[in-house]
Design an enzyme around this catalytic site. Structure first.
Site, mmCIF file in Angstrom:
data_model
loop_
_atom_site.group_PDB
_atom_site.id
_atom_site.type_symbol
_atom_site.label_atom_id
_atom_site.label_comp_id
_atom_site.label_asym_id
_atom_site.label_seq_id
_atom_site.Cartn_x
_atom_site.Cartn_y
_atom_site.Cartn_z
ATOM 1 N N ASP A 129 9.733 -46.704 27.987
ATOM 2 C CA ASP A 129 9.578 -45.286 28.316
ATOM 3 C C ASP A 129 10.488 -44.434 27.446
ATOM 4 O OD1 ASP A 129 12.006 -46.284 29.885
ATOM 5 O OD2 ASP A 129 12.188 -44.097 29.962
ATOM 6 N N GLY A 172 16.397 -47.830 28.387
ATOM 7 C CA GLY A 172 14.941 -47.672 28.431
ATOM 8 C C GLY A 172 14.329 -47.979 27.080
ATOM 9 N N GLU A 173 13.243 -47.293 26.752
ATOM 10 C CA GLU A 173 12.485 -47.457 25.497
ATOM 11 C C GLU A 173 11.711 -48.771 25.454
ATOM 12 O OE1 GLU A 173 15.050 -47.222 22.048
ATOM 13 O OE2 GLU A 173 15.811 -45.240 22.566
ATOM 14 N N GLY A 174 12.030 -49.695 26.361
ATOM 15 C CA GLY A 174 11.494 -51.052 26.303
ATOM 16 C C GLY A 174 12.513 -52.044 25.760
ATOM 17 N N THR A 198 5.496 -48.283 24.402
ATOM 18 C CA THR A 198 6.516 -47.311 24.799
ATOM 19 C C THR A 198 5.831 -45.967 25.044
ATOM 20 O OG1 THR A 198 8.204 -48.509 23.577
ATOM 21 C CG2 THR A 198 8.698 -46.221 24.157
#
Lengths: 354, 354
Positions: free
Chosen positions: B177, B319-321, B64
């Site tokens: 991200d 997001g964040e993965g 991330t």
């Protein structure tokens, strides 16, 4: 009252107070509002179904119901009927798709003989397969009713019994099926219960070509004309154009809903079972989680009718409960999101501008 | 040669011999032909990527990447820029969505400071966050280039370095991200690299209303006019309208592809990174697994451009993965299907009529 009547009478909808409590927490998570989308919707459902936060979903089982179909003699499947007991033996040995995917998902598999047209006593005697055999396969629905009304009740009640026998050990159920030719009765059921033409809801099953699909549609239309199933009476539909495993799946759904436990419904055949369950006990739809959208023509029609949006769409058409096993990962994710993701306050993260 | 040039030169496509070997096995499984659909397609890819059967995927990590964006001063996000370091701290404490979903998927998370506009030395000093900080956030792309070309190279090479440092411990990578305002550079990147108008590929991000989206589109158009990024030069696009975490993600993808390891690409921002990676090294696309279709407008345009069909479609936009973590379950399922499901012969099941 019969077991079926008693169980259907126990079913109430999701609990709104619990749903509201879950929503209050989800609204506070340190993420943009509802940014985990459908998993948050599913989290609300799980809390509303189970009346608990966190919702218990860790003890999982898929009930794979097997049965044979007299209509197989009409040539509606690419595979011979012997494949049904052969696949049951494969389930017991652990080599089938459902075994592999259930193992990965930390999910047990219980195989039930609902009406396989073979002697499975070696497997049921060792307890490897649950014996709920109603008969040695259904009769050919293209020539008369697939089963008697008493057998239809017996099939649904067998599913309820299986759930009741497993209820102490499991938080969540999944459905699965095995039965050569069983897309044919499933298409007949969706045609009757949604009012669609057979041609709109009949697909390739195990891999029929265009000519074979046309022949399959003709067989279904013949079965509907000869039997005239009453769309207002789920037991009539099941007995005229159903199957023992389809009745068993309907029973699993009714039994789970009565216990306020979620039930992950697999593909085309399982969703035919869900239509029968909804016909017998409309509130069952509030306990259903639609695992996936099958390749089989007509599955979307079924899911629209149940107002259930599937979680996955991966061109699956295997059955056995394989889609339900895959969906278990997403169910577990939804349960964890509602209980483990930190709120803005817990995480000391600034919120959005109003 | 630079690390980037060296690494890009190492990338070759999937191995056809290994793909054929996987296909030969999948064709023999005791199921109707290809009845596990897209998971079987994915199984072929995994074997073709890893040159191994069973394909190794059990040791999983999501990288991330965090960075800030000068363009945030234009008011393109609902959240203040402070949220970027606050969320990085939340990742370290294990309370964020990515932590919860990665834990469930048996996947490690490595957080990288690519360019957060805050001092994270307390976290990097303890090794809780990898320090690859290029600068304290990008410059405002609405007034000039987001970064220099040297910084763009530095960002991509940082991603390659992270993969190389982790390669001995992991079979498969995922991207993620964090960066307030980072849908704005991502929309700019997809507009440049696909030739679409900004209005077609710009969405609500963290929850903008219609007026705010219109303002965001105007900011992107201003950035494109002022900077005139060259669509034939991925480093020019990244430097003019990109972000440090987006460059880092591109580097992760290039690094993974060079090692013949699959990389699960998360949502809108990660896919912007994949577009940059493809621009710098076209064969990277053969190592990408598209995790999901984001709610964000323009994600479908990106995935069509990469010819990658997403595995999930759950209205995610975090997001964040998080989408990559969810997709790991399906990747693992695909790997098991190709190696663990019994063939007709192994299962002693009769095949289909020819």
């Amino acid at each position: 009252m019969s077991l079926l009547e008693q169980t259907a009478a126990m079913i109430t909808g999701q609990d709104q107070t619990w749903r509201n409590q879950a929503r209050a927490r989800l609204d506070q998570l340190a993420i943009p509002h509802w940014a985990l989308g459908r998993l948050m919707d599913l989290g609300l459902d799980l809390v509303g179904q189970t009346r608990a936060l966190p919702p218990p979903v860790s003890r999982k089982v898929i009930i794979t119901m097997a049965g044979d179909h007299g209509v197989a003699v009409e040539g509606v499947s690419k595979f011979p009927q012997d494949v049904t007991p052969q696949m049951v033996a494969n389930f017991v040995r652990g080599g089938a798709g459902i075994n592999v995917l259930a193992r990965q998902a930390g999910t047990d598999v219980v195989v039930v003989d609902m009406g396989v047209a073979a002697d499975l006593s070696a497997l049921t005697g060792r307890g490897e397969v649950v014996d709920k055999k109603v008969a040695m396969g259904t009769a050919n629905m293209a020539q008369g009713p697939a089963m008697s009304r008493e057998e239809a009740v017996r099939a649904v009640e067998a599913g309820i019994e299986v759930v009741n026998e497993l209820a102490a050990d499991y938080d969540i159920f999944g459905t699965g099926d095995m039965g050569i030719a069983n897309t044919t009765p499933s298409s007949a059921i969706v045609a009757v219960l949604t009012g669609r033409a057979a041609a709109e809801v009949t697909g390739r099953g195990t891999g029929l070509d265009d000519r074979q699909v046309a022949a399959k549609i003709a067989v279904i239309n013949r079965a509907l004309e000869i039997n005239r199933p009453n769309p207002a009476d789920g037991l009539d539909v099941l007995s005229k154009v159903g199957g023992f495993e389809i009745g068993g799946i309907a029973g699993v759904i009714i039994g789970a809903a009565a216990l306020h436990k979620p039930v992950v419904v697999d593909g085309f055949i399982s969703t035919a079972g869900a239509l029968i369950a909804q016909s017998l006990a409309p509130m069952t739809a509030e306990y259903i989680i639609a695992a996936h959208r099958s390749m089989e023509n007509g599955h979307g029609v079924m899911q629209d009718h149940l107002k259930c949006q599937p979680l996955l769409d991966l061109n699956l058409r295997l059955g056995e409960g394989t889609g339900a096993a895959l969906a278990m990962h997403l169910v577990e994710a939804a349960a964890r999101i509602v209980s483990e993701v930190a709120t803005f306050e817990e995480a000391a993260v600034a919120g959005a501008d109003k």
